[in-house]
Design a protein around this motif. Sequence first.
Motif, PDB file in Angstrom:
ATOM      1  N   GLY A  23     104.599  41.309 188.510  1.00 51.90           N
ATOM      2  CA  GLY A  23     105.704  40.472 188.966  1.00 51.90           C
ATOM      3  C   GLY A  23     107.033  40.767 188.300  1.00 51.90           C
ATOM      4  N   HIS A  24     107.104  41.854 187.522  1.00 52.30           N
ATOM      5  CA  HIS A  24     108.359  42.244 186.885  1.00 52.30           C
ATOM      6  C   HIS A  24     109.211  43.026 187.880  1.00 52.30           C
ATOM      7  N   PHE A  25     110.514  42.789 187.858  1.00 53.26           N
ATOM      8  CA  PHE A  25     111.422  43.604 188.649  1.00 53.26           C
ATOM      9  C   PHE A  25     111.464  44.994 188.028  1.00 53.26           C
ATOM     10  N   LEU A  26     111.592  46.017 188.850  1.00 54.13           N
ATOM     11  CA  LEU A  26     111.646  47.400 188.385  1.00 54.13           C
ATOM     12  C   LEU A  26     113.063  47.926 188.544  1.00 54.13           C
ATOM     13  N   ALA A  27     113.586  48.556 187.503  1.00 55.99           N
ATOM     14  CA  ALA A  27     114.960  49.057 187.595  1.00 55.99           C
ATOM     15  C   ALA A  27     115.170  50.204 186.626  1.00 55.99           C
ATOM     16  N   TYR A  28     116.130  51.052 186.999  1.00 54.90           N
ATOM     17  CA  TYR A  28     116.675  52.008 186.047  1.00 54.90           C
ATOM     18  C   TYR A  28     117.791  51.247 185.342  1.00 54.90           C
ATOM     19  N   VAL A  29     117.829  51.325 184.024  1.00 55.80           N
ATOM     20  CA  VAL A  29     118.820  50.585 183.238  1.00 55.80           C
ATOM     21  C   VAL A  29     119.779  51.590 182.606  1.00 55.80           C
ATOM     22  N   TYR A  30     121.059  51.347 182.816  1.00 49.93           N
ATOM     23  CA  TYR A  30     122.103  52.217 182.269  1.00 49.93           C
ATOM     24  C   TYR A  30     123.007  51.398 181.356  1.00 49.93           C
ATOM     25  N   VAL A  31     123.502  52.057 180.322  1.00 52.19           N
ATOM     26  CA  VAL A  31     124.538  51.477 179.470  1.00 52.19           C
ATOM     27  C   VAL A  31     125.688  52.475 179.455  1.00 52.19           C
ATOM     28  N   ASP A  32     126.788  52.069 180.043  1.00 52.28           N
ATOM     29  CA  ASP A  32     127.963  52.933 180.160  1.00 52.28           C
ATOM     30  C   ASP A  32     127.590  54.316 180.698  1.00 52.28           C
ATOM     31  N   ARG A  71     113.052  52.338 195.453  1.00 48.17           N
ATOM     32  CA  ARG A  71     112.247  51.792 196.565  1.00 48.17           C
ATOM     33  C   ARG A  71     111.314  50.678 196.107  1.00 48.17           C
ATOM     34  N   ARG A  72     110.588  50.937 195.011  1.00 46.50           N
ATOM     35  CA  ARG A  72     109.692  49.900 194.477  1.00 46.50           C
ATOM     36  C   ARG A  72     110.558  48.907 193.722  1.00 46.50           C
ATOM     37  N   ARG A  73     110.389  47.631 194.018  1.00 50.15           N
ATOM     38  CA  ARG A  73     111.244  46.619 193.399  1.00 50.15           C
ATOM     39  C   ARG A  73     110.501  45.712 192.428  1.00 50.15           C
ATOM     40  N   ILE A  74     109.188  45.529 192.619  1.00 48.00           N
ATOM     41  CA  ILE A  74     108.407  44.620 191.782  1.00 48.00           C
ATOM     42  C   ILE A  74     107.068  45.279 191.463  1.00 48.00           C
ATOM     43  N   ASP A  75     106.632  45.178 190.202  1.00 52.36           N
ATOM     44  CA  ASP A  75     105.336  45.752 189.838  1.00 52.36           C
ATOM     45  C   ASP A  75     104.219  44.728 190.005  1.00 52.36           C
ATOM     46  N   SER A  76     102.994  45.137 189.695  1.00 50.85           N
ATOM     47  CA  SER A  76     101.831  44.265 189.906  1.00 50.85           C
ATOM     48  C   SER A  76     101.855  43.025 189.015  1.00 50.85           C
ATOM     49  N   ASP A 117     108.975  57.468 193.995  1.00 49.85           N
ATOM     50  CA  ASP A 117     110.064  57.211 193.054  1.00 49.85           C
ATOM     51  C   ASP A 117     111.063  58.369 193.127  1.00 49.85           C
ATOM     52  N   ASN A 118     112.253  58.146 192.652  1.00 54.57           N
ATOM     53  CA  ASN A 118     113.318  59.135 192.655  1.00 54.57           C
ATOM     54  C   ASN A 118     112.859  60.415 191.938  1.00 54.57           C
ATOM     55  N   ASP A 152     116.413  33.708 184.571  1.00 52.86           N
ATOM     56  CA  ASP A 152     116.080  34.743 183.597  1.00 52.86           C
ATOM     57  C   ASP A 152     114.921  35.529 184.195  1.00 52.86           C
ATOM     58  N   LEU A 153     115.152  36.817 184.458  1.00 55.39           N
ATOM     59  CA  LEU A 153     114.184  37.637 185.174  1.00 55.39           C
ATOM     60  C   LEU A 153     113.658  38.765 184.297  1.00 55.39           C
ATOM     61  N   PRO A 154     112.335  39.003 184.316  1.00 57.99           N
ATOM     62  CA  PRO A 154     111.787  40.149 183.579  1.00 57.99           C
ATOM     63  C   PRO A 154     112.075  41.440 184.343  1.00 57.99           C
ATOM     64  N   VAL A 155     112.572  42.442 183.638  1.00 59.61           N
ATOM     65  CA  VAL A 155     112.857  43.744 184.241  1.00 59.61           C
ATOM     66  C   VAL A 155     112.089  44.817 183.476  1.00 59.61           C
ATOM     67  N   GLN A 156     111.165  45.449 184.164  1.00 60.50           N
ATOM     68  CA  GLN A 156     110.403  46.576 183.629  1.00 60.50           C
ATOM     69  C   GLN A 156     111.212  47.840 183.896  1.00 60.50           C
ATOM     70  N   LEU A 157     111.368  48.692 182.870  1.00 61.03           N
ATOM     71  CA  LEU A 157     112.083  49.944 183.084  1.00 61.03           C
ATOM     72  C   LEU A 157     111.263  50.800 184.039  1.00 61.03           C
ATOM     73  N   LEU A 158     111.836  51.167 185.159  1.00 62.66           N
ATOM     74  CA  LEU A 158     111.142  51.926 186.192  1.00 62.66           C
ATOM     75  C   LEU A 158     110.852  53.332 185.706  1.00 62.66           C
ATOM     76  N   GLY A 159     109.600  53.763 185.872  1.00 60.81           N
ATOM     77  CA  GLY A 159     109.201  55.110 185.475  1.00 60.81           C
ATOM     78  C   GLY A 159     108.888  55.260 184.011  1.00 60.81           C
ATOM     79  N   VAL A 160     108.738  54.132 183.311  1.00 63.28           N
ATOM     80  CA  VAL A 160     108.551  54.140 181.865  1.00 63.28           C
ATOM     81  C   VAL A 160     107.383  53.237 181.497  1.00 63.28           C
ATOM     82  N   LYS A 161     106.553  53.688 180.537  1.00 64.71           N
ATOM     83  CA  LYS A 161     105.439  52.865 180.077  1.00 64.71           C
ATOM     84  C   LYS A 161     105.315  52.989 178.565  1.00 64.71           C
TER      85      LYS A 161
END
Length: 131
Positions: free
Chosen positions: A73-82, A66-71, A104-105, A30-39
Amino acid sequence: VEVVRVERADLIIVRQRVAVLGSNTPQIFDLPVQLLGVKAPVPMERGAEFTREFLSSGTPTLELDRRRIDSAGHFLAYVYVDGESLNQEVIRAGFCQADLYPGDNQTMHKNFVKAEKDAKKGWRGIWAQAK
């Protein structure tokens, strides 16, 4: 990707099969994923609800940059639903701010800034308090 839970509007926990170096059997984590570019500047239960509802509307997928992990330790990702961007829509709804770094993109950056302007103009979420 299986979403285990939503911690807040900009942080989800996903269950992922991971190949472990030195082992021929993938492990499930179970991995924490931080939405990349979002706070999310302030925790809002309504923001977490928005994220839960968005994720439950279809099949979630993750896209890395390019950035995969934040300070933290959360994985960084863009999250899409359909095909729809959770990152962009949680900003447009006013529950988060655009939070990007050099490298970042740039297309995502422009989309997130536009979504934030839309939220401010519509006095939504965190921007409603400034009214």
